[in-house]
Each structure stands twice: as structure tokens, then as C-alpha cells.
Design an enzyme around this catalytic site. Structure first.
Site, PDB file in Angstrom:
ATOM      1  N   GLU A 191      -5.921 -10.611  -2.091  1.00 34.94           N
ATOM      2  CA  GLU A 191      -6.721 -10.504  -0.860  1.00 34.94           C
ATOM      3  C   GLU A 191      -8.216 -10.436  -1.178  1.00 34.94           C
ATOM      4  O   GLU A 191      -8.964  -9.685  -0.565  1.00 34.94           O
ATOM      5  CB  GLU A 191      -6.297  -9.274  -0.048  1.00 34.94           C
ATOM      6  CG  GLU A 191      -4.821  -9.243   0.288  1.00 34.94           C
ATOM      7  CD  GLU A 191      -4.398  -8.020   1.094  1.00 34.94           C
ATOM      8  OE1 GLU A 191      -5.263  -7.423   1.792  1.00 34.94           O
ATOM      9  OE2 GLU A 191      -3.211  -7.658   1.043  1.00 34.94           O
ATOM     10  N   HIS A 225     -10.256  -6.082  -2.422  1.00 31.86           N
ATOM     11  CA  HIS A 225     -11.311  -5.993  -1.410  1.00 31.86           C
ATOM     12  C   HIS A 225     -12.473  -5.239  -2.067  1.00 31.86           C
ATOM     13  O   HIS A 225     -12.497  -4.010  -2.085  1.00 31.86           O
ATOM     14  CB  HIS A 225     -10.808  -5.267  -0.161  1.00 31.86           C
ATOM     15  CG  HIS A 225      -9.726  -5.993   0.559  1.00 31.86           C
ATOM     16  ND1 HIS A 225      -9.931  -7.236   1.134  1.00 31.86           N
ATOM     17  CD2 HIS A 225      -8.430  -5.673   0.797  1.00 31.86           C
ATOM     18  CE1 HIS A 225      -8.803  -7.642   1.709  1.00 31.86           C
ATOM     19  NE2 HIS A 225      -7.879  -6.715   1.510  1.00 31.86           N
ATOM     20  N   ASP A 285     -11.981 -10.471  -1.366  1.00 28.08           N
ATOM     21  CA  ASP A 285     -13.271 -10.707  -0.730  1.00 28.08           C
ATOM     22  C   ASP A 285     -14.269  -9.724  -1.325  1.00 28.08           C
ATOM     23  O   ASP A 285     -13.882  -8.693  -1.887  1.00 28.08           O
ATOM     24  CB  ASP A 285     -13.220 -10.615   0.811  1.00 28.08           C
ATOM     25  CG  ASP A 285     -12.546  -9.361   1.344  1.00 28.08           C
ATOM     26  OD1 ASP A 285     -12.595  -8.311   0.675  1.00 28.08           O
ATOM     27  OD2 ASP A 285     -11.968  -9.413   2.441  1.00 28.08           O
ATOM     28  N   GLU A 322       0.801  -1.224   0.000  1.00 22.01           N
ATOM     29  CA  GLU A 322       0.000   0.000   0.000  1.00 22.01           C
ATOM     30  C   GLU A 322       0.837   1.279   0.000  1.00 22.01           C
ATOM     31  O   GLU A 322       0.692   2.136   0.881  1.00 22.01           O
ATOM     32  CB  GLU A 322      -0.961  -0.025   1.188  1.00 22.01           C
ATOM     33  CG  GLU A 322      -1.894  -1.226   1.153  1.00 22.01           C
ATOM     34  CD  GLU A 322      -2.774  -1.363   2.391  1.00 22.01           C
ATOM     35  OE1 GLU A 322      -2.702  -0.493   3.278  1.00 22.01           O
ATOM     36  OE2 GLU A 322      -3.537  -2.353   2.462  1.00 22.01           O
ATOM     37  N   ASN A 353       2.200  -4.597  -3.451  1.00 21.45           N
ATOM     38  CA  ASN A 353       0.800  -4.958  -3.252  1.00 21.45           C
ATOM     39  C   ASN A 353       0.003  -3.726  -2.841  1.00 21.45           C
ATOM     40  O   ASN A 353       0.448  -2.939  -2.014  1.00 21.45           O
ATOM     41  CB  ASN A 353       0.746  -6.027  -2.143  1.00 21.45           C
ATOM     42  CG  ASN A 353      -0.600  -6.669  -1.955  1.00 21.45           C
ATOM     43  OD1 ASN A 353      -1.189  -7.187  -2.899  1.00 21.45           O
ATOM     44  ND2 ASN A 353      -1.090  -6.674  -0.722  1.00 21.45           N
TER      45      ASN A 353
END
Length: 451
Positions: free
Chosen positions: A266, A238, A268, A161, A202
Site C-alpha cells: 500500500e 504508508h 504512498d 492489521e 498485512n
């Protein structure tokens, strides 16, 4: 989840029964007729992974994690505040546990994460450091951790990030103290510690083509031109229900064209609660869109879901009113999203029979100020490893005592979960729990939800 509707009348014992669809046993035996996700992914030359919590890698949770996925990411176990909570004092217990579990189950491990603005120990964030001291601390941390797992990890999310939404560099301990070149330094140090591990940058909200993903693109292009060791980019993904970026595949492809791998790291897909059949159908379509985009690009390494079960998801704690973001529900039962992932990877799966598990609500006795109730949960054609029943009373009824279940009531909302000894409902079996409740004047029918 589908609702179970009950029926009862005053002064008599009447029973309401309704079925939950799409239920099956959570252990790998549940998918005995289906090819595991990891085998489907491997046949496509892809990785399908999940983030895990080390302490939970037993029982049903461990069974599913081991059987369905060919890659594990430690959710928190490799972050700086976990591994070095006090300067010079290391705690590798959970990270070692996850690596050992992966080795025992022939799985890869994705290290997460070496350099981040969050989840750092207080001794680091509260310290006063010169640029030279900060660089030395970072190099030592990266070298120590990567060396410990040298040869055991397939990849590292080295830098996590680094960008703001507008594509500028995020103001962090690292950027403010070392400048933007901290990214190149971190990658170089990680490569020196383990030349065989694939190294990634990432970030989130970089799944589609936008200002933030373009900044990441330009960074990777520059690093490649400078000869800095970078092997891939991680798109966290996300996502929100119904909002998979239309440019996802295009974005994956443009990074691949730079000569790096791409991983969805990641994934979801959160929804506003409560979930219902329409939302779960949309979620399945969204999961399929993401997997399809990865399958379509040869340099898309694979997809990792950020926890495979809703009981292990971070979403409800961070996004109020949202949840149900993973492929399995809180009872470890596969949701439509699971079958969508399998289908996208080329599998043919058969959802379990509708009505495989039912809940029966009954009033055993009733008097002028209260009543005794019972709920029976039974399965035929499926099984449960745990259960939870929810309903909302309509006339001020209040549970005063319960047995064989842990019941809580907030306002009119009641939740009853299995006790430690009766969570398993085998195929062809049942469990019951009972309660006493007060009422005044009427005792109308609640709508009960199992799951």
C-alpha cells in the site's frame, strides 16, 4: 509544482507568464518513449501494482491503470461492508468490474481484505455473537468471497492489521471473540476455498525492524512451524516524506529467510502541503529506496502503490495538511516519483521538457471598483487531460463571476478548475477562462500555480 508569476499594473493590461516544468500528457501515449512500469517490473521478476477505484476505470485513469501496472488491488470493493452490507445480501458489482478490467489488461488481482477490524457492516459489528457464531460467520464470509474469485486472484490479504504498535494483539471483534488463533483459522479457510491463491498477513508500521514487525515475524514463524498455510507478509508502507526506515531491506530479508514472500502492498509517501520541488525530489528518492529494497531481495514479490494519482488518494482526508503522496499528480501527470520508480526498475526515462505548459494571467479591463481577468493555459511539447489554477490575492480582490471554469474563493485563496468540456489542452493548443472581480485601491500581482 512550480509557481507561475504574473505581472500587471493599475489601469493597464499587462501579462505575466511563467512555466510549469515536468508536465506531460497523462494517457499512456505520454510514456510512449518510455518502457511501461509493468514491463520494467516483469523484466526484474517483480510485480508493480496499484489500488484502484472501480468506477474510475475509464478515460485517462483507466488508460494509465491498464498500461503502467501489472497488478490491481481493489481499494474498497472487496471489504466486508461493501460485499455484504446486509446479512445474506451480496454486492459484487465493483469487485467484479475490477477483476474483469484486470483480465482484459492481462493483470493480476490482489484481494483486499478478508479479515479486518474496520469497514465491517453494522449488522456484524453491532451484533451479539457467541464465539461459535462468530467463527461460523467468519468462515462463511471467507469461503463465500474466496470461492467466488477462485482461480482469478493471485493473492489475498487475508488478515489485515492484527497488531498494536507495541507488538501485542489488537483488540478487535475477531481477537476478542475468537482469540489469536482467528488468524490461523482464517488462513486455513481461505486456503481451502482457493488452494492456488497466495495468502498474506498485512500490516502497517512493520516496514522496518521494530516491536510490531517482530511480532509479525514471530507470528509467521509460528504459523509456518504449525503447518498453517501462509505464503507471505504485506508491508503496507504508508510512509512520511524522508522517513523510509533504514532497516527496510534487512526486514524484508528476515521475512524471506522464514520461507515466505514479502510484498509492499500500500505504498504512498505523504508530504506536508503545499508540495514544492525540494519535497518532490525527496519523495522521488524515498520511492526509489523502497523499490530498491524490494529489487534487492529475491523473495520480495513486488510493490503496490495505494492509488497512483493524488486525485484518488486517501491521505488528504485522513492526515490534515498532508497529501501529494502518489507517483502522479491530480492531473494524471507523472511526478519525479514516477521516474524514480522507473529508474529503480532498470528503465531509462526522459522527463518532459521544462516549460511545456504555461499559464498566462491578464487583466482585460479595469475600473474603479473592479476588473475583468483572463487566464490562458497553453501547452507546447506536452498536453493536459485536466487542469487547475491556484492563486492568492494580496489586497482583498474577490471574484464575483467566472466563465469556462469552476472557480471558488476561500478568503484570499482562489482555485479555478476546468469545466466539464474544456479539460483537455492538446500539445500545441490552449484554453482560456475569464472572470470578473472586485477590488479597492490596489490590484497587486498574485503568484499563480498551475496543477
Amino acid at each position: 509544482m512550480r509557481s507561475l508569476r504574473t505581472g500587471l499594473s493599475l489601469g493597464s493590461v499587462l501579462t505575466g507568464i511563467a512555466a510549469l516544468g515536468a508536465l506531460l500528457v497523462a494517457a499512456p501515449a505520454a510514456h510512449a518513449a518510455d518502457t511501461p512500469l509493468r514491463d520494467l517490473a516483469a523484466a526484474k521478476g517483480k510485480v508493480i501494482g496499484t489500488a484502484v477505484t472501480g468506477s474510475k476505470l475509464t478515460g485517462t485513469y483507466g488508460d494509465i491503470a491498464g498500461a503502467q501496472f501489472n497488478s490491481l488491488t481493489p481499494g474498497n470493493a472487496m471489504k466486508w461492508e461493501t460485499v455484504e452490507p446486509t446479512r445474506g445480501t451480496y454486492n459484487w458489482a465493483e469487485a467484479d468490474q475490477i477483476v474483469a478490467f484486470a483480465q482484459a489488461h492481462n493483470q493480476q488481482v490482489r484481494g483486499h481484505t478478508l479479515v479486518w477490524h474496520s469497514q465491517n457492516p453494522s449488522w456484524l459489528t453491532n451484533g451479539t455473537w457467541t464465539s461459535a457464531q462468530l467463527g461460523s460467520l467468519l468462515q462463511d464470509h471467507i469461503t463465500t468471497e474466496v470461492t467466488r474469485y477462485k482461480g482469478k486472484l493471485a493473492a489475498w490479504d487475508v488478515v489485515n492489521e492484527p497488531f498494536n504498535e507495541d507488538g501485542t494483539y489488537r483488540s478487535t471483534l475477531w481477537y476478542n471473540g475468537l482469540g489469536s488463533d482467528y488468524i490461523a483459522q482464517a488462513l486455513t479457510w481461505a486456503h481451502a476455498a482457493d488452494p492456488s491463491a497466495k495468502l498474506y498477513v498485512n500490516d502497517y508500521n512493520v516496514e522496518g525492524v521494530n516491536a510490531k514487525s517482530t511480532a509479525l515475524y514471530n507470528l509467521v514463524k509460528s504459523l509456518k512451524e504449525r503447518g498453517v498455510p501462509i505464503d507471505g507478509v504485506g508491508l503496507q508502507a504508508h510512509l512520511v516524506l524522508g522517513q523510509v526506515p533504514s532497516t527496510l531491506q534487512q526486514n524484508i530479508q528476515r521475512f524471506a529467510d522464514l520461507g515466505v514472500d514479502v510484498a509492499v502492498t500500500e505504498l504512498d509517501i505523504r508530504m506536508q502541503l503545499p508540495s514544492d520541488s525540494a519535497k518532490l525530489t525527496q519523495q522521488a528518492a524515498d520511492y526509489k529506496s523502497v523499490i530498491d529494497a524490494c529489487v534487492a531481495v529475491s523473495r520480495c514479490y513486488g510493490v503496490t502503490v495505494w492509488g497512483f494519482t493524488d486525485s484518488d488518494s486517501w491521505i488528504p482526508d485522513v492526515f490534515s495538511g498532508y497529501g501529494a503522496a502518489t507517483p502522479y499528480d491530480e492531473n494524471y501527470l507523472p511526478k519525479p516519483a514516477y521516474y524514480a520508480i522507473a529508474g529503480s526498475l532498470g528503465g531509462t526515462t526522459t522527463p518532459p521538457p521544462t516549460g511545456a505548459c504555461t499559464a498566462t494571467y491578464s487583466v482585460q479591463s479595469q475600473w474603479n471598483t473592479g476588473f475583468t481577468g483572463q487566464v490562458r493555459i497553453a501547452c507546447s511539447g506536452a498536453a493536459l487531460s485536466s487542469w487547475k489554477v491556484n492563486w492568492t490575492y494580496g489586497a482583498g480582490q474577490r471574484i464575483t463571476q467566472a466563465w469556462n471554469a469552476d472557480c471558488t474563493q476561500s478568503g484570499a485563496a482562489v482555485t479555478c478548475a476546468n469545466a466539464s468540456y474544456n479539460g483537455t489542452v492538446p500539445n500545441g493548443g490552449s484554453v482560456t477562462f475569464g472572470f470578473n472581480a472586485s477590488w479597492s485601491g490596489s490590484n497587486p500581482v498574485p503568484t499563480v500555480t498551475l496543477g
